[in-house]
Design an enzyme around this catalytic site. Structure first.
Site: not given
Length: 707
Positions: A44, A46, A101
């Site tokens: 992911t 961020n 995310e």
């Protein structure tokens, strides 16, 4: 807990995103919780949650949309990628702060890695792009946040989220957002959103720069004569043509040796030290990403087309080598990086996997079995015409046959870089840092010369202007002072031997002062000159360097044609003492005052003044801070020569001797000069030695050199 009900295959109206969508969010990719990739196997990205304040009614949950990454920082497979993301607190992990995310999915034209739940679930993975600016368009809402009974249940629900997002984006009204602004079939409002999505500050600066250039080019008439510039304006433009050479030094200590920083500045680099001790979490992968983010922040400050280099020591050196040796991609992690020098990388060296083509770069504490400094170059699959990032590694006490040898394992051959590894088996780690107890002066000098060449070539040397004088121009000026014709007297003074002797003494003193002016001062720093030659003199000949004669290392470049000069001086204190050493006789000096005496009374003229003397250059090897000349000196021994044959009276014999002069430079100043020759051959030629019962020869050795 998640309700046990079937999931909808798609979400959102068929006609396209409905209000409040699309929603714009943007920001640099930052550090997350470190769980997505490690625990869940779901990478992911961020971004800061600050912009969520613009949308107070936005619910927490899972969304889908499209993402664009700044192409100047990261080369993604497509300019716009589909994405599924979570906005909220993640009840499974009980987060206390809201986060964004984002999981980037592969292009819709590629097979979906999450299409089936049969077997182990895999998710799309991309190389790390921490610090890269990211723009996000939210196009629809999938579901709220839930808590889960197990990690497996969470992963399965995220897999379904990916498929829901994928099917939702495949509908024509949503697929337009992935088509790009060039697609004329997309509605104008969609194309406007895409223009925002793909616009980044760094790219916008480049576009504005190109627009200004086109505007200035179109506003000028081809038949119009160029405006006449004043001499000062010409010099100013020449000075501005020398771009800054940004150099970042990083190590695992709060402070770094000021002498090394000053010396890099003296060589024309804009130096900044970045301390990176690392964290206490014993997570090398996290440290690597944090260091990458630190450098990416510096990249954001660069102008379009500007590049930088890095010199790393110890732990940061290991982490940066790890960044370049990741096997998942052939893309270099730092697009603006033009050279990387790593000193004794210090880090863990896990055993390589048999199925992997890479290993961790070598550490600095491996035992050695070699006895000489050696080097090697890693293979590459790219032809010589492809520009490659130069990476240079300096290792102390490293076994050249170690399984961690980067020449066979650690360098990923798909990377667009060429790696040179140098071994210093006589030294230990931190051998190049003068403040270290393990400092090795000889290895440090050799490593410095190699590193300087890699850095300067990374910035385009020798084909680009530099902020310090070219060493060959300084060396040519040295030879002009050394072997230039002596001034002749005229009139009545010409017949007076006393006056002639005084004039010859004055001439030798003047030339000696000029030579010493070309050398670094003794503990007085190195005076740098940012030089701008009059453009009317460019191309008229090589530049020559004239010293002031005061021995403090200051001076000025002058054009052979007498053109104007602009000086912008900067003093960098570099602890480098001048030295001249005639190796066979130990003649020479090592301070400005003794050097002046040496050149005045011992070294000038270079050989006895007679009709038979010649000095001929046979070969020259030039580097960024070093020149080695091979010369032939021929003369008749009619006078005493203190530096070559001290205390030997004239023999009137012809002598031919091959000389090797090795000169090293610091910031465009001559720092050290070692002169070598075969003294036994000279002694044989003047009759002080015979070849009988001795392994020596006379002039025959010189004949071999000339053959």
């Amino acid at each position: 807990m998640r309700p046990d009900t079937p999931r909808d295959p798609v979400t959102g109206p068929e006609a396209g995103p409905a209000s409040p969508y699309p929603i714009r969010l943007s920001g640099p990719v930052i550090k997350g919780f470190g769980r997505g990739s490690k625990e869940l196997g779901i990478p992911t990205a961020n971004i800061p949650a600050d912009e969520l304040a613009k949308y107070p009614d936005l619910s927490v949950g899972v969304y889908y949309g499209v993402v664009a990454l700044d192409p100047s920082r990261f080369a993604s497979p497509e300019p716009i990628l589909p994405a599924v993301l979570s906005i909220g607190y993640n009840p499974f992990y009980k987060n206390e702060t809201k986060s964004i995310e984002i999981h980037l999915m592969p292009p819709l034209s590629a097979p979906s890695p999450t299409a089936t739940a049969d077997g182990p679930v895999t998710f799309h993975k991309m190389p790390d792009f921490y610090g890269t600016p990211l723009n996000l368009l939210l196009l629809g809402y999938i579901r709220p946040e839930f808590d889960y009974v197990s990690l497996e249940a969470l992963v399965e629900d995220i897999r379904v989220d990916c498929e829901v997002a994928r099917r939702s984006l495949q509908r024509p009204a949503y697929a337009c957002y992935l088509a790009g602004k060039e697609d004329e079939t997309c509605p104008e409002d969609v194309r406007g959103e895409i223009r925002w999505l793909t616009r980044f500050e760094s790219m916008e600066r480049l576009r504005q720069h190109l627009r200004r250039r086109r505007s200035s080019a179109s506003s000028s008439t081809p038949l119009q004569s160029p405006p006449t510039l004043s001499a000062s304006e010409k010099r100013r433009r020449e000075a501005e043509a020398c771009p800054p050479r940004r150099l970042y030094l990083t190590s695992d200590t709060p402070d770094f040796d000021p002498g090394i920083l000053s010396r890099f500045r003296a060589e024309g680099f804009n130096v900044e030290y970045l301390p990176f001790p690392g964290s206490n979490h014993n997570d090398p992968d996290r440290d690597r990403k944090e260091l990458e983010y630190l450098l990416h922040e510096r990249e954001d400050d660069l102008e379009p087309g500007e590049r930088y280099a890095v010199v790393a020591y110890n732990k940061p050196a290991h982490l940066l080598l790890e960044s370049h040796h990741q096997p998942s991609t052939a893309t270099n992690p730092f697009p603006r990086l033009c050279a990387l020098v790593a000193y004794y990388p210090d880090g863990p060296s896990p055993s390589p996997s048999p199925s992997s083509s890479t290993t961790t770069p070598p550490t600095a504490d491996t035992t050695t079995t070699t006895t000489t400094t050696s080097s090697t170059t890693t293979p590459t699959t790219y032809p010589p015409s492809v520009p490659l990032l130069p990476i240079q590694i300096h290792l102390a006490r490293t076994n050249t046959n170690s399984s961690n040898n980067p020449t066979t394992d650690a360098i990923h051959i798909r990377k667009r870089h060429r790696c040179h590894i140098f071994y210093y088996p006589e030294s230990t780690a931190r051998f190049a840092e003068p403040t270290s107890p393990t400092y090795d002066r000889l290895s440090a000098r050799l490593a410095w010369s190699r590193a300087l060449e890699a850095l300067k070539r990374g910035f385009g040397w020798p084909g680009t202007r530099w902020g310090v004088p070219d060493v060959e121009a300084v060396w040519e000026e040295y030879w002009r002072c050394l072997s230039g014709p002596a001034s002749s007297s005229g009139g009545e003074n010409a017949v007076d031997p006393g006056v002639r002797a005084r004039e010859e003494e004055d001439e030798r003193s003047r030339r000696a002062a000029e030579i010493v002016g070309l050398m670094v001062g003794s503990g007085m720093g190195v005076q740098l000159e940012s030089l701008a030659m009059d453009s009317s003199q460019s191309g008229s000949g090589s530049q020559s360097y004239s010293g002031s004669g005061n021995g403090n290392g200051s001076g000025s470049i002058r054009s052979p044609g007498g053109g104007g000069i602009s000086h912008v001086s900067e003093t960098c204190t570099v602890e480098e003492n001048p030295m001249v050493n005639c190796v066979p006789t130990c003649a020479g000096a090592h301070t400005p005052s003794t050097l002046t005496k040496f050149y005045t009374h011992q070294f000038l003229p270079l050989s006895p003044p007679n009709q038979n003397q010649t000095i001929r250059l046979l070969s020259r090897t030039t580097g960024p801070d070093r020149i080695v000349d091979e010369l032939l000196l021929s003369f008749t021994h009619t006078h005493e020569i203190p530096w070559l044959l001290p205390h030997v009276p004239p023999t009137d014999r012809p002598v031919r001797v091959a000389l090797v002069m090795a000169a090293s430079f610091c910031a465009g100043k001559l720092a050290r000069l070692n002169i070598y020759w075969d003294q036994a051959s000279v002694l044989v030629q003047v009759g002080l030695r015979t070849v009988e019962r001795l392994p020596v020869v006379g002039g025959e050795g010189v004949e071999r050199v000339l053959s």
